[in-house]
Design a protein around this motif. Structure first.
Motif, mmCIF file in Angstrom:
data_model
loop_
_atom_site.group_PDB
_atom_site.id
_atom_site.type_symbol
_atom_site.label_atom_id
_atom_site.label_comp_id
_atom_site.label_asym_id
_atom_site.label_seq_id
_atom_site.Cartn_x
_atom_site.Cartn_y
_atom_site.Cartn_z
ATOM 1 N N ILE A 1 47.841 86.598 132.594
ATOM 2 C CA ILE A 1 48.783 85.631 132.526
ATOM 3 C C ILE A 1 50.022 85.478 133.196
ATOM 4 O O ILE A 1 50.590 86.362 134.215
ATOM 5 C CB ILE A 1 49.338 85.403 130.908
ATOM 6 C CG1 ILE A 1 50.122 85.953 131.086
ATOM 7 C CG2 ILE A 1 47.332 85.545 129.605
ATOM 8 C CD1 ILE A 1 50.686 86.643 128.693
ATOM 9 N N SER B 1 48.113 80.128 126.312
ATOM 10 C CA SER B 1 48.067 82.075 127.072
ATOM 11 C C SER B 1 48.652 83.077 126.242
ATOM 12 O O SER B 1 48.524 84.292 126.033
ATOM 13 C CB SER B 1 47.708 81.977 128.576
ATOM 14 O OG SER B 1 48.829 81.669 128.998
ATOM 15 N N TYR C 1 43.864 84.845 131.584
ATOM 16 C CA TYR C 1 43.887 83.682 130.645
ATOM 17 C C TYR C 1 44.226 82.075 131.175
ATOM 18 O O TYR C 1 45.778 82.731 131.609
ATOM 19 C CB TYR C 1 44.816 84.508 129.356
ATOM 20 C CG TYR C 1 43.945 84.923 128.429
ATOM 21 C CD1 TYR C 1 42.604 85.065 128.898
ATOM 22 C CD2 TYR C 1 44.445 84.968 127.164
ATOM 23 C CE1 TYR C 1 41.434 86.198 127.869
ATOM 24 C CE2 TYR C 1 43.441 85.705 125.787
ATOM 25 C CZ TYR C 1 42.503 86.673 126.362
ATOM 26 O OH TYR C 1 41.204 86.793 125.785
ATOM 27 N N ASP D 1 45.951 78.733 130.953
ATOM 28 C CA ASP D 1 46.383 77.117 130.664
ATOM 29 C C ASP D 1 46.053 75.742 131.460
ATOM 30 O O ASP D 1 46.037 75.752 132.778
ATOM 31 C CB ASP D 1 48.029 77.395 130.355
ATOM 32 C CG ASP D 1 49.006 78.382 129.424
ATOM 33 O OD1 ASP D 1 48.316 78.673 128.327
ATOM 34 O OD2 ASP D 1 49.350 79.464 129.856
#
Length: 481
Positions: free
Chosen positions: A218, A293, A248, A250
């Protein structure tokens, strides 16, 4: 040969090896931390933390999550969801990302003064009583320390230059300026001359340094930039040339500010990848705003932990610690049909429908462009990553062993015992490992190449459950019983 007379014993290693399992959801977070608060600031150096106290000690902590994004990762993982470990990579460099302030006047009260600026670098601080005066001497005229809010408090030392009549001080300093961190700093790279890596490139240093395999990558706030998310997606597919993880990401809500716009944004920015999951909206909890995230990585790790560390259960429909879904500062309340629209386009969000706030969505960002089950369901893709990483860790010690029946039997027997165990736990519907003649031609075997074929079927999430309800007229006969 040693002469023996009597009975003796000897031992051999067990032919079936226990798997060396990789942790399924180790979060690697790249971002900014208030490293001015700690000694020997870790800049572009992976830091492994098992606890909140360890993370704060190594990286510092501030509730200014906008400037210091790694602090929200500390909060979500260690406080809200109580999962660990986490690997932090801070790119905020006090030597590079700073702003200078000259001759700022601050008010003295009770022989104390506060610099109303977070991130002041103490080694740059110059204190005077007047703009053109002499520099005061630390520990002789004053002391300077950080308060609980990260602001510098200057206190007079007895018999020093700051007296009861001093009402103002003039200070010059440099402060750590997170606004100067660019996408290039987060992306980083490898410098061939110095041999050093920076930014996202440092994901390759995690396993050699800590012997943990990254599970989720992330970069809160920064992953909203498509240049950053593109590199994240590339990195997780080939860590150290062998391991795999998930990114992950955003979604930038300043552009995709309405749920109906998100699929177009995803497609236009090529956020289509089986190794990525994309999230829409920010999360509000109390008076704090988090990037999605950070929560998603933590709740994924929590879900794995609740299921024996095996990533076969989807994080979807698992509780989130939140009060509201926020888009550009405004609270958003999605209906189930609106959230399903996002899910149908490979986008995960939060839903407050039954049972409180839940992470909502099972699909990777490859969906609906791809349909292969191993690529479109989050838990299935993560199971493939985890099984592949575990096989690498388990049999790395056998590299360069003689290719004989004993070696092949060890591969097959050990792997199948493990696969049977996964099936017994419900983590797979079944699995096996075979050594196939047609996949191992003589030319490959002569060249030292051996292929094992792994078959497995992780369970797909029960995403669409339907009860068919019908009026059964036969029950009318009960009226005449």
């Amino acid at each position: 040969m040693v002469y023996r007379h009597g009975v003796s014993t000897s031992e051999r290693d067990t032919s079936v090896k226990s798997p060396v399992q990789s942790l399924s959801a180790v979060t690697v977070a790249v971002g900014t931390a208030p490293v001015h608060l700690v000694q020997d600031a870790p800049v572009n150096k992976p830091v492994l933390a098992m606890t909140w106290d360890e993370a704060v000690e190594k990286l510092g902590y501030s509730e200014n999550y906008t400037n210091f994004t790694l602090c929200e990762v500390m909060d979500t993982h260690f406080n809200l969801y109580t999962v660990s470990p986490v690997v932090f990579i801070n790119v905020l460099d006090p030597d590079k990302h700073k702003t200078d302030v000259t001759d700022q006047s601050i008010t003295v009260q009770n022989k104390k003064a506060v610099i109303d600026q977070e991130g002041v670098l103490l080694d740059s601080l110059i204190v005077k009583t007047t703009p053109g005066g002499s520099e005061l001497e630390e520990n002789t005229d004053y002391t300077a320390v950080y308060d609980e809010n990260g602001k510098v408090v200057i206190s007079a030392v007895a018999n020093g230059a700051i007296t009861d009549s001093t009402t103002e001080l003039v200070v010059s300093y440099s402060y750590l300026d997170a606004s100067k961190v660019t996408e290039a700093d987060i992306i980083g790279g490898y410098d061939a001359e110095t041999g050093k890596s920076t930014g996202l490139e440092l994901i390759n240093a995690v396993f050699p340094m800590f012997r943990v395999v990254p599970g989720i990558l992330i970069a809160p706030k920064f992953s909203k930039k498509t240049t950053v998310s593109a590199v994240m997606r590339a990195k997780v597919k080939n860590i150290n040339g062998i391991f795999k993880a998930k990114a992950y990401i955003d979604i930038d809500t300043s552009v995709a500010n309405v749920y109906s716009k998100v699929p177009d944004y995803k497609n236009q920015n090529s956020l289509i990848d089986e190794f990525a999951t994309v999230f829409w909206g920010d999360i509000k909890f109390g008076d704090k705003i988090y990037n999605f995230s950070s929560h998603a990585a933590a709740v994924t790790a929590q879900t794995d932990e609740n299921n024996g560390g095996i990533p076969y259960v989807s994080p979807s429909n698992k509780s989130l610690k939140m009060d509201a879904l926020v888009v550009n500062g405004e609270e958003v309340a999605l209906g189930q049909d609106q959230a399903a629209y996002l899910n149908a386009n490979g986008i995960v969000t939060a839903l407050n429908f039954i049972g409180g706030w839940k992470l909502w969505g099972n699909r990777t960002s490859a969906y609906p462009d791809k349909t292969d089950v191993k690529d479109v369901f989050i838990p299935v893709r993560r199971m493939f990553n985890w099984v592949e990483n575990t096989l690498i860790l388990s049999f790395w010690a056998n590299v360069d062993d003689p290719t004989n029946n004993r070696l092949i039997d060890q591969f097959i027997d050990s792997s199948n015992v493990w696969m049977n165990g996964l099936a017994a736990e419900g983590a797979t519907l079944g699995g096996r490992v075979e050594f196939r003649r047609e996949e191992n031609p003589d030319t490959d075997l002569l060249n030292g190449k051996v292929k094992l074929h792994v078959f497995m079927a992780p369970p797909t999430p029960a995403e669409d459950i339907e009860f068919i309800v019908e009026f059964d007229v036969s029950y009318l006969s009960g009226l005449f019983a």
